[in-house]
Write a protein that holds these residues in place. Structure first.
Motif, short mmCIF file in Angstrom:
data_model
loop_
_atom_site.label_atom_id
_atom_site.label_comp_id
_atom_site.label_asym_id
_atom_site.label_seq_id
_atom_site.Cartn_x
_atom_site.Cartn_y
_atom_site.Cartn_z
N VAL A 20 25.57 -58.14 -1.29
CA VAL A 20 24.67 -57.05 -2.08
C VAL A 20 24.79 -55.70 -1.63
O VAL A 20 24.80 -54.74 -1.98
N PHE A 21 25.08 -55.81 -0.12
CA PHE A 21 25.22 -54.59 0.74
C PHE A 21 26.39 -53.84 -0.05
O PHE A 21 26.45 -52.55 -0.24
N THR A 27 29.21 -49.23 -5.67
CA THR A 27 28.67 -48.95 -6.86
C THR A 27 28.35 -47.37 -6.60
O THR A 27 28.62 -46.37 -7.42
N PHE A 28 27.78 -46.90 -5.45
CA PHE A 28 27.52 -45.67 -4.97
C PHE A 28 28.67 -44.72 -4.95
O PHE A 28 28.80 -43.67 -5.56
N ILE A 29 29.86 -45.52 -4.33
CA ILE A 29 31.11 -44.62 -4.39
C ILE A 29 31.74 -44.32 -5.64
O ILE A 29 32.23 -43.34 -6.22
N SER A 285 36.38 -48.23 7.15
CA SER A 285 35.97 -47.07 8.07
C SER A 285 34.84 -46.17 7.58
O SER A 285 33.98 -45.55 8.22
N ARG A 286 34.99 -46.03 6.32
CA ARG A 286 33.85 -45.35 5.50
C ARG A 286 32.32 -46.14 5.83
O ARG A 286 31.42 -45.41 5.99
N ILE A 287 32.38 -47.66 5.65
CA ILE A 287 31.21 -48.11 6.02
C ILE A 287 30.71 -48.07 7.34
O ILE A 287 29.68 -47.79 7.78
N ILE A 288 31.65 -47.98 8.39
CA ILE A 288 31.41 -48.04 9.72
C ILE A 288 30.83 -46.58 10.18
O ILE A 288 30.12 -46.60 10.84
N LEU A 291 27.30 -46.42 8.92
CA LEU A 291 26.52 -47.20 9.76
C LEU A 291 26.06 -46.40 10.91
O LEU A 291 25.06 -46.45 11.52
N LYS A 292 27.17 -45.85 11.53
CA LYS A 292 26.83 -45.05 12.70
C LYS A 292 26.04 -43.66 12.61
O LYS A 292 25.43 -43.47 13.33
N LYS A 293 26.24 -43.01 11.28
CA LYS A 293 25.16 -41.98 10.91
C LYS A 293 23.93 -42.61 10.81
O LYS A 293 22.90 -41.98 11.36
N MET A 294 23.74 -43.59 10.19
CA MET A 294 22.50 -44.30 10.07
C MET A 294 21.71 -44.59 11.51
O MET A 294 20.61 -44.30 11.72
N GLN A 295 22.68 -45.16 12.30
CA GLN A 295 22.02 -45.65 13.65
C GLN A 295 21.88 -44.19 14.49
O GLN A 295 20.88 -44.26 15.18
#
Length: 305
Positions: A20-21, A27-29, A285-288, A291-295
């Protein structure tokens, strides 16, 4: 038995959350920029795998639908049909990933290079073909799956607590098995062929980069990371597929499913859709970066608070 249920719950939960994630991410991309063919295929894959996990036996195992007063016969037919369609789509989609990645990384001098500029169009056509085929071919499950009855075990093969497979004509059964096996063997053959082709390309590229003393550039290549991920998924899929296929054919020929075999098959057939999103998340790398930005944002909010 409760510990076994916990394993199924954990596998199902992990598979659904991961897929789902990724479904929301792809979908956003796709909605916010010009979609790449591989993103479109990956988005479809996450949807397929989400449905596979949801229809893969966990809800029957816990009888979660009893409170909804859904007829057992209807539940069995619909859920079995959905799972068989999604299982067929999974092997087709994995094959698409392998083929289109092979085209993407193919050198400009190869015969595959001429297909690169029309990949998006080819992806749409491929989607229509595989969905049409699997939706129609898997319809036989509607007729041969039903709720368990009081008939003797020789007349039905119980595959869940409340659902069973019923005997079919030997000619029809043989035809279905032949077509299914032929389709799967062909697709796996294509996967292995394109995977071998990609390994050869990566090997040649690595030799050239070593010769040019730019091995660091090779390691940072997004194409190489994506190719390695797909190769890993293909190998993982092929191994799990043949385990599942062997159990299914043996049970079909012997017309018998013992509880231990059924438990092993349930775990195996949902291992691929559960592990796949974890591999994709850890390699994209886009997801990583996201996630780093969110952290980082969370840490800033905590500091300000």
């Amino acid at each position: 038995m409760s510990s076994l249920n916990d394993v199924f719950y954990f596998q199902a939960g992990l598979g659904v959350l991961g897929n789902v994630f990724l479904l929301f991410f792809y979908t956003f991309i796709i909605l916010n920029r010009r979609p790449k063919p591989m993103d479109m295929i990956s988005c479809q894959q996450t949807f397929i795998h989400t449905m596979m996990v949801l229809s893969g036996g966990y809800f029957w195992h816990t009888d979660i639908f009893e409170s909804l007063n859904i007829d057992n016969s209807f539940k069995c037919k619909v859920t079995f049909y959905i799972y068989r369609v999604m299982r067929g789509l999974s092997i087709c989609n994995t094959c698409l990933l392998s083929v289109f990645q092979a085209i993407t990384i193919s050198p400009s001098t190869s015969l595959l290079a001429k297909f690169k500029h029309k990949l998006t169009t080819y992806v749409i056509y491929a989607f229509l073909c595989i969905w049409s085929f699997n939706l129609s071919f898997s319809s036989n499950r509607i007729f041969y799956v039903d709720a368990c009855t009081n008939m003797s075990e020789t007349n039905q093969m119980r595959v869940t607590k409340s659902c069973a497979l019923f005997p079919m004509n030997y000619i029809i059964g043989g035809l279905i098995l032949t077509v299914t096996t032929s389709r799967d063997v062909f697709l796996i053959g294509v996967m292995l062929t394109t995977s071998t082709y990609m390994v050869i390309i990566l090997f040649r590229h690595q030799r050239q980069c070593k010769h040019l003393h730019s091995i660091s550039h090779l390691r940072a290549s997004p194409e190489k990371r994506a190719t390695q991920t797909i190769l890993l998924l293909v190998i993982f899929f092929v191994v799990l597929y043949w385990v599942d296929f062997t159990i299914s054919v043996t049970s079909f020929l012997l017309w018998m499913y013992d509880p231990v075999t059924l438990t092993v098959q349930k775990f195996v057939m949902n291992a691929y859709p559960t592990i796949t999103p974890l591999v994709q998340i850890s390699s994209d790398s886009r997801i990583i970066n996201m996630l780093k930005k969110m952290q980082s944002m969370c840490q800033q909010i905590v500091k300000k608070g």
